[in-house]
Design an enzyme around this catalytic site. Sequence first.
Site, mmCIF file in Angstrom:
data_model
loop_
_atom_site.group_PDB
_atom_site.id
_atom_site.type_symbol
_atom_site.label_atom_id
_atom_site.label_comp_id
_atom_site.label_asym_id
_atom_site.label_seq_id
_atom_site.Cartn_x
_atom_site.Cartn_y
_atom_site.Cartn_z
ATOM 1 N N GLU A 1 -4.613 -72.976 -72.846
ATOM 2 C CA GLU A 1 -4.589 -74.445 -72.959
ATOM 3 C C GLU A 1 -3.438 -74.876 -73.849
ATOM 4 O OE1 GLU A 1 -5.641 -77.236 -72.047
ATOM 5 O OE2 GLU A 1 -7.781 -77.321 -71.624
ATOM 6 N N ASP B 1 -8.522 -80.791 -78.050
ATOM 7 C CA ASP B 1 -8.666 -82.011 -78.842
ATOM 8 C C ASP B 1 -10.164 -82.288 -78.990
ATOM 9 O OD1 ASP B 1 -7.763 -84.353 -80.101
ATOM 10 O OD2 ASP B 1 -7.829 -85.490 -78.255
ATOM 11 N N PHE C 1 -0.519 -87.753 -82.491
ATOM 12 C CA PHE C 1 -0.169 -87.381 -81.125
ATOM 13 C C PHE C 1 1.113 -86.551 -81.117
ATOM 14 C CE2 PHE C 1 1.016 -87.823 -76.714
ATOM 15 C CZ PHE C 1 -0.218 -87.721 -76.094
ATOM 16 N N VAL C 2 1.045 -85.407 -80.468
ATOM 17 C CA VAL C 2 2.130 -84.423 -80.505
ATOM 18 C C VAL C 2 2.719 -84.230 -79.105
ATOM 19 C CG1 VAL C 2 2.537 -81.956 -80.906
ATOM 20 C CG2 VAL C 2 1.090 -83.242 -82.473
HETATM 21 P P1 IMP Z 1 -9.656 -82.829 -74.727
HETATM 22 O O1 IMP Z 1 -10.490 -82.782 -73.494
HETATM 23 O O2 IMP Z 1 -9.900 -84.069 -75.540
HETATM 24 O O3 IMP Z 1 -9.748 -81.585 -75.588
HETATM 25 O O4 IMP Z 1 -8.155 -83.049 -74.279
HETATM 26 C C1 IMP Z 1 -7.405 -82.104 -73.764
HETATM 27 C C2 IMP Z 1 -6.165 -82.656 -73.071
HETATM 28 O O5 IMP Z 1 -5.703 -83.930 -73.572
HETATM 29 C C3 IMP Z 1 -5.065 -81.690 -73.365
HETATM 30 O O6 IMP Z 1 -5.088 -80.584 -72.482
HETATM 31 C C4 IMP Z 1 -3.830 -82.559 -73.229
HETATM 32 O O7 IMP Z 1 -3.410 -82.600 -71.899
HETATM 33 C C5 IMP Z 1 -4.280 -83.942 -73.663
HETATM 34 N N1 IMP Z 1 -3.902 -84.195 -75.073
HETATM 35 C C6 IMP Z 1 -4.732 -84.317 -76.133
HETATM 36 N N2 IMP Z 1 -4.039 -84.534 -77.272
HETATM 37 C C7 IMP Z 1 -2.724 -84.533 -76.931
HETATM 38 C C8 IMP Z 1 -1.493 -84.694 -77.700
HETATM 39 O O8 IMP Z 1 -1.448 -84.841 -78.941
HETATM 40 N N3 IMP Z 1 -0.339 -84.636 -76.973
HETATM 41 C C9 IMP Z 1 -0.307 -84.444 -75.621
HETATM 42 N N4 IMP Z 1 -1.433 -84.296 -74.884
HETATM 43 C C10 IMP Z 1 -2.627 -84.335 -75.533
#
Ligand code: IMP
Length: 179
Positions: A98, A102, A151-152
């Site tokens: 992954e 997040d 945000f990265v």
């Molecule tokens: P989660 O389901 O909230 O864990 O989100 C996962 C997905 O959100 C990641 O695989 C990314 O595609 C996107 N994402 C979350 N935070 C960031 C960020 O800081 N930069 C770019 N994409 C992000």
Amino acid sequence: MQSHPDIERILFTEEEIHARVSELAAQISSAYANGVTLIGVLKGSVFFLADLARALKIHVRIDFLSVTPFLPAGEPGLVRIVKDLDSSIEGQDVLLVEDIVDTGLTLRYLLRALNERHPRSLQVCALLDRSVRRLADVPVLYRCFEIPDRFVVGYGLDYQQRYRHLPYLGILKSEVFRP
Ligand code: IMP
């Protein structure tokens, strides 16, 4: 290093990423002496997976899948697979690669979906972990970096499909990032 004008600051340079990926690859190579199947989640994990795979000293298979959120009315974190794996993972030692964990909701869905296909083992390898925002309790066995709540972008990670190609990981300027 000269960074992109939309980047507030560089979190990890190309050299730091390379060094950390090499360390992780050494750890994975000793843990999976019989080889491993890397599954990349498109598109954010592509650069990470490519570098990680090339640093592994074991037999490696590679496959990809892609997910999209259920929009607009679904529960947060509900996703569906829009591009599935090309091959079966039954009986294989699988590492899900992954870009960033997040909330962990995407990962929770993917782990459930992949476990139903009876891999011999299934673990997670994430480039970035933003554990302060975690909503789902997901096991992340391998991670390169823990990051703060910003945000990265870069090294595969995008904002509106831009910045993936940057060789470093950086924080986007707040005037560019509009959540
Ligand atoms: P989660 O389901 O909230 O864990 O989100 C996962 C997905 O959100 C990641 O695989 C990314 O595609 C996107 N994402 C979350 N935070 C960031 C960020 O800081 N930069 C770019 N994409 C992000």
